[in-house]
Motif scaffolding. Structure first.
Motif, mmCIF file in Angstrom:
data_model
loop_
_atom_site.group_PDB
_atom_site.id
_atom_site.type_symbol
_atom_site.label_atom_id
_atom_site.label_comp_id
_atom_site.label_asym_id
_atom_site.label_seq_id
_atom_site.Cartn_x
_atom_site.Cartn_y
_atom_site.Cartn_z
ATOM 1 N N GLY A 137 0.651 -1.134 0.109
ATOM 2 C CA GLY A 137 0.016 0.037 0.102
ATOM 3 C C GLY A 137 0.801 1.245 0.039
ATOM 4 N N GLY A 138 2.031 1.342 0.683
ATOM 5 C CA GLY A 138 2.850 2.309 0.845
ATOM 6 C C GLY A 138 3.714 2.596 -0.527
ATOM 7 N N GLU A 139 3.686 1.805 -1.188
ATOM 8 C CA GLU A 139 4.375 2.038 -2.515
ATOM 9 C C GLU A 139 3.594 3.020 -3.628
ATOM 10 N N TRP A 140 2.467 2.418 -3.785
ATOM 11 C CA TRP A 140 1.559 3.292 -4.366
ATOM 12 C C TRP A 140 1.387 4.589 -4.128
ATOM 13 N N THR A 141 1.359 5.013 -2.793
ATOM 14 C CA THR A 141 1.205 6.552 -2.214
ATOM 15 C C THR A 141 2.519 7.312 -2.575
ATOM 16 N N ALA A 142 3.662 6.603 -2.258
ATOM 17 C CA ALA A 142 4.806 7.444 -2.336
ATOM 18 C C ALA A 142 5.105 7.684 -3.768
ATOM 19 N N GLY A 143 4.890 6.749 -4.615
ATOM 20 C CA GLY A 143 5.098 6.554 -6.153
ATOM 21 C C GLY A 143 4.103 7.754 -6.823
ATOM 22 N N ALA A 144 2.952 7.579 -6.458
ATOM 23 C CA ALA A 144 1.978 8.402 -7.014
ATOM 24 C C ALA A 144 2.284 9.700 -6.716
ATOM 25 N N VAL A 145 2.491 10.380 -5.430
ATOM 26 C CA VAL A 145 2.887 11.390 -4.996
ATOM 27 C C VAL A 145 4.418 11.984 -5.959
ATOM 28 N N LEU A 146 5.129 11.255 -5.807
ATOM 29 C CA LEU A 146 6.114 11.612 -6.438
ATOM 30 C C LEU A 146 6.089 11.900 -7.956
#
Length: 432
Positions: A137-146
């Motif tokens: 779940g965390g990878e999607w959030t960090a990647g999408a914001v980046l």
């Protein structure tokens, strides 16, 4: 042809080139391209690791003698922990940076996917998979914001949508790895080898650490916070200024994910037990859905910049409703159901391509990670409960009726939420 007409045609051609699906990439600089590929490959590998479980469930049932309910609980718990992990990663990305958070989450989900392959019993696998969910779940959030902050406004939807499309590639990669490992190894060993392949994403961290830099908009916001001593609070996304946006965005994501889980979780069972169709167990049907998903992601990524965020959501929600109706109400044959796999993947998956860009544009830079992480993942947590409720209601109303009602309700919520939220297509993040 006069000079004005020629000039107008030339301008139309140039505008068409700039609006093309991949034209933005030619104009992107090295910083943007590195961020794009890191996020896309990261999400592809995230999808690969996550989808591995669905392929090995029959082997685990046969090898360990666990029930289907036990196997299903692994998936449910993974979704719930991924929801928590996504929100935590969003908070973390606002504090230590998008890039560093991306590194942590990739390492996390890779390590615990590998540990799944070493599990000696059901309880160990359940724990490893639950912990893997935090990174998933965390990878999607960090990647999408980046990627949302790195790409310029007019191309943000296309770029973020193309990153999201990496999920379908990862799903396909998991299917191919499954086919290969189970063809060369005994089933009791092959499922472990498949999970151990999940360690590969850890290598991506080396690339991210060396080549990907924090977005300028985040660096400027962070510098301003430090100079003014004004750090964002954990509850800022629930402040009077942002609460309405947070609530409506969470309803939008709940509709998208609730509808997706309602359709994809129970349709195979409904078609097999009540319609007595067999094609959904074939590799060809799976390939049709995966291809449909990928093309859906690409189409939605293009249309979200072309039509706008809100019209794109409404279009794909309406398509998903139509597919749910066709599957649950029409008298299908194996042949017709095989071809319906394409629009199923196209609409149900494609709706997510515009999600990252929209959530990025709804929140200010200081709490963008928190807002995006919370909204997307509270939708995932609530949506994860839909399959359970559908299963309970099916005893009284029938499985097909329950699937159809929940799918229509979920996508209806999405449409209402989209209509009440502002259109953000083309919004510059500094003014968000």
């Amino acid at each position: 042809m006069d000079s004005k007409t020629a000039a107008a045609q030339s301008a139309d051609i140039e505008q068409g080139r700039r609006n093309g699906m991949f034209a933005w990439y030619a104009d992107a600089g090295p910083r943007e391209r590195r961020a794009f590929w890191s996020c896309k490959v990261g999400y592809m590998l995230d999808g690969m690791d996550t989808q591995m479980l669905s392929f090995v469930i029959p082997t685990l049932v046969a090898t360990w003698g666990i029930s289907l309910a036990d196997a299903g609980f692994i998936g449910t718990l993974t979704l719930l922990t991924s929801a928590a992990g996504g929100w935590l990663a969003g908070i973390l990305s606002d504090r230590i940076g998008r890039v560093r958070t991306l590194q942590i989450t990739v390492l996390w989900f890779a390590a615990f996917t590998g540990l799944c392959g070493l599990a000696q019993n059901y309880e160990q696998l359940l724990a490893a998979r639950a912990l893997m969910g935090f990174g998933f779940g965390g990878e999607w959030t960090a990647g999408a914001v980046l990627i949302g902050e790195v790409i310029r406004a007019r191309d943000r939807g296309k770029a973020v949508g193309l990153v999201q499309a990496g999920w379908a590639i990862g799903w396909g990669a998991a299917a191919l790895l499954y086919a290969w490992t189970f063809s060369v190894l005994p089933a009791a060993t092959a499922w472990r080898a498949l999970f151990l392949f999940g360690l590969v994403p850890a290598l991506l961290v080396i690339v991210i650490r060396r080549y990907v830099k924090e977005p300028e908009v985040y660096r400027h916001a962070k510098a301003a916070q430090q100079s003014e001593g004004d750090k964002p609070s954990l509850g800022e996304i629930f402040s009077p200024r942002l609460f309405s946006t947070t609530l409506r965005a969470a309803l939008l994501t709940t509709g998208a994910q609730g509808g997706y889980y309602a359709i994809t979780t129970w349709l195979p069972t409904f078609l097999k037990t009540e319609r007595h169709l067999t094609v959904m167990g074939t590799g060809g049907y799976l390939a049709t859905i995966i291809v449909g998903s990928y093309i859906g992601y690409l189409s939605s990524a293009y249309l979200t910049d072309r039509l706008g965020r809100k019209p794109n959501f409404i279009l794909f929600a309406a398509g998903s409703m139509a597919v749910a109706f066709a599957y649950t109400s029409l008298n299908l044959t194996d042949h017709s159901m095989f071809w319906l796999g394409f629009p199923l993947g196209f609409f149900a998956s494609g709706i997510f391509a515009g999600m990252g860009a929209f959530l990025t544009e709804l929140f200010p830079t200081r709490v963008r990670g928190s807002g995006q992480g919370f909204c997307y993942n509270v939708g995932r947590a609530i949506g994860a409960l839909f399959p359970f409720v559908i299963g309970a209601l099916a005893k009284q109303y029938g499985l097909g009726t329950s699937i159809g009602l929940f799918a229509v309700a979920a996508y209806g919520v999405l449409i209402v939420a989209a209509l009440t939220l502002p259109e953000t297509c083309g919004r510059e993040l500094e003014s968000a």
